[in-house]
Motif scaffolding. Sequence first.
Motif, PDB file in Angstrom:
ATOM      1  N   TYR A  31     125.710  66.453  45.222  1.00 42.21           N
ATOM      2  CA  TYR A  31     124.500  65.630  45.048  1.00 42.21           C
ATOM      3  C   TYR A  31     124.372  65.203  43.585  1.00 42.21           C
ATOM      4  N   PHE A  32     123.766  64.027  43.375  1.00 41.28           N
ATOM      5  CA  PHE A  32     123.542  63.597  42.002  1.00 41.28           C
ATOM      6  C   PHE A  32     122.356  62.649  41.922  1.00 41.28           C
ATOM      7  N   LEU A  33     121.846  62.501  40.699  1.00 37.87           N
ATOM      8  CA  LEU A  33     120.808  61.532  40.375  1.00 37.87           C
ATOM      9  C   LEU A  33     121.412  60.424  39.529  1.00 37.87           C
ATOM     10  N   ARG A  34     120.786  59.276  39.580  1.00 38.70           N
ATOM     11  CA  ARG A  34     121.288  58.159  38.782  1.00 38.70           C
ATOM     12  C   ARG A  34     121.330  58.506  37.292  1.00 38.70           C
ATOM     13  N   ARG A  35     120.313  59.207  36.801  1.00 42.00           N
ATOM     14  CA  ARG A  35     120.292  59.548  35.372  1.00 42.00           C
ATOM     15  C   ARG A  35     121.475  60.419  34.990  1.00 42.00           C
ATOM     16  N   GLN A  36     122.006  61.196  35.931  1.00 40.64           N
ATOM     17  CA  GLN A  36     123.149  62.054  35.626  1.00 40.64           C
ATOM     18  C   GLN A  36     124.416  61.222  35.426  1.00 40.64           C
ATOM     19  N   PHE A  37     124.551  60.136  36.184  1.00 41.60           N
ATOM     20  CA  PHE A  37     125.678  59.230  35.931  1.00 41.60           C
ATOM     21  C   PHE A  37     125.505  58.539  34.580  1.00 41.60           C
ATOM     22  N   ASP A  38     124.271  58.122  34.268  1.00 42.06           N
ATOM     23  CA  ASP A  38     124.018  57.498  32.967  1.00 42.06           C
ATOM     24  C   ASP A  38     124.373  58.453  31.830  1.00 42.06           C
ATOM     25  N   GLU A  58     128.618  50.735  49.964  1.00 43.04           N
ATOM     26  CA  GLU A  58     129.410  49.779  50.751  1.00 43.04           C
ATOM     27  C   GLU A  58     130.576  50.475  51.453  1.00 43.04           C
ATOM     28  N   LEU A  59     131.205  51.420  50.767  1.00 45.34           N
ATOM     29  CA  LEU A  59     132.344  52.138  51.327  1.00 45.34           C
ATOM     30  C   LEU A  59     131.917  53.311  52.217  1.00 45.34           C
ATOM     31  N   GLY A  60     130.624  53.588  52.258  1.00 47.46           N
ATOM     32  CA  GLY A  60     130.152  54.709  53.064  1.00 47.46           C
ATOM     33  C   GLY A  60     130.430  56.059  52.449  1.00 47.46           C
ATOM     34  N   HIS A  61     130.576  56.098  51.128  1.00 49.66           N
ATOM     35  CA  HIS A  61     130.911  57.355  50.454  1.00 49.66           C
ATOM     36  C   HIS A  61     129.669  58.157  50.062  1.00 49.66           C
ATOM     37  N   ILE A  62     128.520  57.488  49.909  1.00 45.83           N
ATOM     38  CA  ILE A  62     127.291  58.194  49.558  1.00 45.83           C
ATOM     39  C   ILE A  62     126.163  57.752  50.474  1.00 45.83           C
ATOM     40  N   GLU A  63     125.154  58.601  50.582  1.00 45.32           N
ATOM     41  CA  GLU A  63     123.903  58.250  51.235  1.00 45.32           C
ATOM     42  C   GLU A  63     122.764  58.635  50.311  1.00 45.32           C
ATOM     43  N   SER A  64     121.668  57.902  50.427  1.00 42.37           N
ATOM     44  CA  SER A  64     120.512  58.135  49.573  1.00 42.37           C
ATOM     45  C   SER A  64     119.449  58.924  50.332  1.00 42.37           C
ATOM     46  N   ILE A  65     118.879  59.925  49.656  1.00 45.52           N
ATOM     47  CA  ILE A  65     117.754  60.690  50.194  1.00 45.52           C
ATOM     48  C   ILE A  65     116.538  60.312  49.364  1.00 45.52           C
ATOM     49  N   ASP A  66     115.517  59.788  50.022  1.00 47.18           N
ATOM     50  CA  ASP A  66     114.336  59.301  49.325  1.00 47.18           C
ATOM     51  C   ASP A  66     113.273  60.397  49.244  1.00 47.18           C
ATOM     52  N   TYR A  67     112.712  60.541  48.042  1.00 49.09           N
ATOM     53  CA  TYR A  67     111.653  61.504  47.792  1.00 49.09           C
ATOM     54  C   TYR A  67     110.428  60.779  47.251  1.00 49.09           C
ATOM     55  N   GLN A  69     107.356  59.387  44.903  1.00 47.23           N
ATOM     56  CA  GLN A  69     107.279  58.814  43.552  1.00 47.23           C
ATOM     57  C   GLN A  69     108.547  58.057  43.169  1.00 47.23           C
ATOM     58  N   GLY A  70     109.225  57.517  44.166  1.00 44.84           N
ATOM     59  CA  GLY A  70     110.362  56.635  43.907  1.00 44.84           C
ATOM     60  C   GLY A  70     111.661  57.312  43.547  1.00 44.84           C
ATOM     61  N   TRP A  71     111.756  58.624  43.758  1.00 45.85           N
ATOM     62  CA  TRP A  71     112.987  59.348  43.451  1.00 45.85           C
ATOM     63  C   TRP A  71     114.031  59.099  44.536  1.00 45.85           C
ATOM     64  N   HIS A  72     115.284  59.014  44.107  1.00 44.69           N
ATOM     65  CA  HIS A  72     116.408  58.904  45.042  1.00 44.69           C
ATOM     66  C   HIS A  72     117.477  59.924  44.636  1.00 44.69           C
ATOM     67  N   LEU A 257     116.574  74.405  31.315  1.00 46.95           N
ATOM     68  CA  LEU A 257     116.866  72.980  31.473  1.00 46.95           C
ATOM     69  C   LEU A 257     115.580  72.169  31.307  1.00 46.95           C
ATOM     70  N   ASN A 258     115.621  71.196  30.432  1.00 48.15           N
ATOM     71  CA  ASN A 258     114.440  70.369  30.185  1.00 48.15           C
ATOM     72  C   ASN A 258     114.554  69.039  30.923  1.00 48.15           C
ATOM     73  N   TYR A 259     114.738  69.132  32.228  1.00 55.93           N
ATOM     74  CA  TYR A 259     114.845  67.944  33.062  1.00 55.93           C
ATOM     75  C   TYR A 259     113.787  68.001  34.154  1.00 55.93           C
ATOM     76  N   ILE A 260     113.420  66.830  34.638  1.00 54.15           N
ATOM     77  CA  ILE A 260     112.495  66.732  35.762  1.00 54.15           C
ATOM     78  C   ILE A 260     113.301  66.397  37.011  1.00 54.15           C
ATOM     79  N   TYR A 261     112.983  67.060  38.087  1.00 57.60           N
ATOM     80  CA  TYR A 261     113.676  66.841  39.354  1.00 57.60           C
ATOM     81  C   TYR A 261     112.698  66.313  40.393  1.00 57.60           C
TER      82      TYR A 261
END
Length: 277
Positions: A31-38, A58-67, A69-72, A257-261
């Motif tokens: 699993y990952f968040l967009r900010r982690q790729f950034d 497009e390739l079907g390699h990932i799926e998004s789980i919506d939470y 406040q707009g988190w994915h 860890l000073n991150y928000i999840y």
Amino acid sequence: MVADPILALEALGYTEREAAFLYLVAAHCGYFLRRQFDYFIDRNKGSIAMRLLARARELGHIESIDYPQGWHVYHVCSRTIYRLLGDPESQLRRIKGDAAVRAQLMALDYILENEGDHFVATGAERLRFFGEIRRVSSGILETTLDPLLLTSPVSLADRTRPTQSAVRFAFIDEGLSGADKFLRYLSVAEPLLRALDNFEVVYVACSDFNFAAVKTAFWDVFANESFPKPGLFNDAMHSDRRKHHVPLQARFTTLLLNYIYPQMQRSEPKGSEKVRT
């Protein structure tokens, strides 16, 4: 595993950086968040991350789980990706409950922040490392490599000295209300840790709520370097140390860890974890 899974991922249309990131996620956490790729590519939000997400969807390699406040949260769920790593039926493909998802995201942040370590990713790699390089007995490995140890990050502090380097084990506290889970972890891991002689346990959390309790629990187990009474693993764990008088090098570290999840609301899957095909 193919000779170079990152090159194989590039052949699917990913850039080198995209392929390296997807390999990192699939090898360690799923699993990952967009900010982690950034963070991985050292860029702020922009078109690079959008391209990766669009291509992977497009390739079907990932799926998004919506939470809320707009988190994915993005899940690398494709058997194709894991087949390139040599494990098409990886447990990381399975749909996890909220606590497990949070733990996996925290594990990825830990790995990204400690990129200088050499991480031993898959279960097969860990069996080879502990058994062939660190000469841990098969009896200890069969008893200690349970799912908790197989899924938590394990790394070498010094990749140039694999037979002697401290081995780091990260325990991920995804928001625990007490030290019970950590105590179970220590009870399972203790024979392996003692067999390694030189190790560090890193307690990773987003709050220092449990830090005092887990520190005490760790040193209650490892502060006394005397050998335990004869038992099932006594000879396997300690014969070499007795012979050569090698002191146990045990270290314990807490990491905040000073991150928000994302706010987790889904419950754990009942019975067997679901898996996408």
